[in-house]
Design an enzyme around this catalytic site. Structure first.
Site, PDB file in Angstrom:
ATOM      1  N   TYR A 164      46.047  55.719  46.502  1.00  0.00           N
ATOM      2  CA  TYR A 164      47.217  55.198  45.803  1.00  0.00           C
ATOM      3  C   TYR A 164      48.073  54.407  46.784  1.00  0.00           C
ATOM      4  O   TYR A 164      48.386  54.898  47.886  1.00  0.00           O
ATOM      5  CB  TYR A 164      48.033  56.371  45.228  1.00  0.00           C
ATOM      6  CG  TYR A 164      49.240  55.972  44.421  1.00  0.00           C
ATOM      7  CD1 TYR A 164      49.098  55.481  43.120  1.00  0.00           C
ATOM      8  CD2 TYR A 164      50.531  56.088  44.945  1.00  0.00           C
ATOM      9  CE1 TYR A 164      50.206  55.125  42.372  1.00  0.00           C
ATOM     10  CE2 TYR A 164      51.642  55.737  44.197  1.00  0.00           C
ATOM     11  CZ  TYR A 164      51.481  55.262  42.922  1.00  0.00           C
ATOM     12  OH  TYR A 164      52.582  54.907  42.172  1.00  0.00           O
ATOM     13  N   ASP A 213      48.206  53.125  55.299  1.00  0.00           N
ATOM     14  CA  ASP A 213      49.283  53.496  54.381  1.00  0.00           C
ATOM     15  C   ASP A 213      49.697  54.918  54.734  1.00  0.00           C
ATOM     16  O   ASP A 213      49.062  55.891  54.329  1.00  0.00           O
ATOM     17  CB  ASP A 213      48.797  53.397  52.934  1.00  0.00           C
ATOM     18  CG  ASP A 213      49.907  53.714  51.940  1.00  0.00           C
ATOM     19  OD1 ASP A 213      50.890  54.357  52.341  1.00  0.00           O
ATOM     20  OD2 ASP A 213      49.780  53.329  50.761  1.00  0.00           O
ATOM     21  N   LYS A 237      58.517  57.975  52.320  1.00  0.00           N
ATOM     22  CA  LYS A 237      58.779  59.384  52.043  1.00  0.00           C
ATOM     23  C   LYS A 237      59.480  60.191  53.152  1.00  0.00           C
ATOM     24  O   LYS A 237      60.690  60.304  53.159  1.00  0.00           O
ATOM     25  CB  LYS A 237      57.476  60.065  51.640  1.00  0.00           C
ATOM     26  CG  LYS A 237      56.859  59.459  50.347  1.00  0.00           C
ATOM     27  CD  LYS A 237      55.869  60.401  49.723  1.00  0.00           C
ATOM     28  CE  LYS A 237      55.015  59.720  48.653  1.00  0.00           C
ATOM     29  NZ  LYS A 237      55.348  60.059  47.312  1.00  0.00           N
TER      30      LYS A 237
END
Ligand code: PMP
Length: 434
Positions: free
Chosen positions: A145, A248, A276
């Site tokens: 993702y 990522d 995050k």
């Protein structure tokens, strides 16, 4: 069964649906148990909802709360710096301090830019890679993702493993309606953890490919570690063909180590994306990279912008979060707690006659109901028993333990050994009742 009530949340959801599409502000929030839940406050490892239920929280709000909820040092820093101003939409000293900190900690962060979230930073990385290489496509992997923008909204959902077709030329499925058809032409997709397939594909198509993007640990479909040598092969092939290697690190960043997965695995990408866990829930992300790549932004060949970038609250939150992580060095503890929980869940399953697969490094890991002994890619993940997992997650939730619905657990610096043992004890009761 427990007598937990969700009536206030149910009422609030009905009210919300009249003004918020679907009652939520991000699609994932719908998939809570038994429906979207409305929360009131959080402290340390606990979060509370509108019905007054207390949850031991292993979602950490999808990962960001590495210090737990409402860490006093973060709140203090945000309050203090927000009192001076909220957004200059101009430069300020603390953002240099934050950039210097990331530069010191993250191996690939020679130059960087801040954005608001992971999705934006990923798209910036693609733009950088395209500008520098003059090539158009990026190569990515099934089940990884990279945000919800058009060109990465493929390859993250499929009716079944069989429907993905042959490994050399996988079929891709859109995650949503409304995608431009041509967004499918922006990438080449392959199963992960297959170095030979990657070699073959790049040998033929390298001249089309600007970047290869990977989650260094596949955390969005299971929690699958790279096979020995896979990241090294990726690094080598990208070097050989002049392709940007993008990590990522939206999940792995500040979670596996202060220098991210790139430090943890000892592989330095050309570009990387952090979000995050570096700001305790405040909206800030970073695209970082080697100077030779990031220079295309420095010299304005590539435009990156954003009115809200580096607002005072987000920069203060990030600086405070990283300061606490550096002082406390909670990593050994988070790894140990994660492994203790994984072992405990495995024991609970054996005792209650269930077959589970626990995979992941510890600070994040995944539980699946399956007979498989190991999963290495998305096709394996698609065979997991989702319905059974759903019953388990619901049972945990009804007993005050909040876990992400797809079976991913996050450990924070605020979780204690008692929290871990309580979760294991509760899991045994839930599995026993299933
Ligand atoms: N990359 C990865 C690996 C992610 O896990 C996520 C979010 N779950 C994103 C990108 C997108 O980040 P955001 O939700 O902040 O846009």
């Amino acid at each position: 069964m427990s007598s937990i009530q969700y009536t206030q949340s149910a009422t609030l959801l009905e009210r919300a649906k009249k003004v918020l599409a679907g009652g939520v502000s991000s699609e994932f929030r719908k998939y809570n148990h038994p429906h979207a839940i409305f929360y009131t406050h959080g402290k340390g490892s606990r979060v509370y909802d509108a019905d007054g239920n207390e949850y031991l929280d292993f979602t950490l709000s999808q990962g960001p709360l590495i210090l737990g909820h409402s860490h006093p040092r973060v709140l203090e820093a945000v309050q203090e710096y927000s009192a001076q101003a909220q957004l200059f939409a101009g430069q300020h000293i603390k953002e240099i301090e934050l950039a210097e900190t990331l530069n010191r900690l993250i191996p690939s962060a020679e130059l960087l830019r801040f954005c608001l979230d992971g999705s934006e930073a990923v798209q910036t990385a693609f733009r950088v890679a395209r500008a520098k290489t003059g090539r158009q496509k990026f190569l990515r992997f099934e089940g990884h993702y990279h945000g919800w923008m058009d060109n990465v909204c493929w390859g993250i959902s499929a009716p079944s493993a069989e429907a993905l077709g042959n490994r050399e030329e996988p079929s891709v499925y859109p995650w949503t309606e409304g995608l431009p058809e041509h967004s499918k032409d922006e990438f080449i997709i392959l199963p992960w953890n297959d170095p030979e397939l990657l070699k073959q594909t790049l040998a033929v198509r390298h001249h089309e490919i600007a970047a290869v993007i990977t989650e260094p640990v596949m955390c969005n479909s299971g929690c699958i570690q790279p096979e020995a040598g896979f990241l090294q092969t990726l690094r080598q092939l990208c070097d050989d063909y002049g392709i940007a290697l993008i990590f990522d690190e939206v999940i792995t960043g500040f979670r596996l180590s202060l220098g991210g997965a790139q430090q943890y695995f000892g592989i330095t990408p050309d570009l990387a994306v952090f979000a995050k866990a570096f700001a305790s829930g405040y909206p800030i992300s970073a695209i970082v990279g080697r100077k030779e790549w990031m220079d295309v932004i420095a010299n304005a060949r590539v435009i990156h912008a954003g009115t809200m970038n580096t607002s005072n609250a987000t920069v203060a939150a990030a600086l405070a979060t990283i300061q606490v992580l550096e002082e406390e060095q909670p990593y050994e503890r988070m790894f140990a707690h994660g492994r203790r929980l994984m072992d405990g869940l495995q024991r609970a399953a054996v005792q209650t006659g269930h077959h589970v697969l626990l995979q992941g490094p510890g600070p994040m890991f995944h539980i699946a109901f399956t007979d498989m002994k190991k999963a290495t890619d998305y096709r394996d993940v698609l065979s997991f028993d989702k319905a059974k997992l759903g019953r388990f997650i619901a049972g945990m939730h009804d007993r005050g333990i909040r876990v992400i619905g797809r079976g991913l657990w996050y450990i924070s610096a605020a979780h204690t050994e008692e929290d871990i043992d309580h979760a294991v004890h509760t899991a045994a009761a839930v599995m026993g009742s299933m």
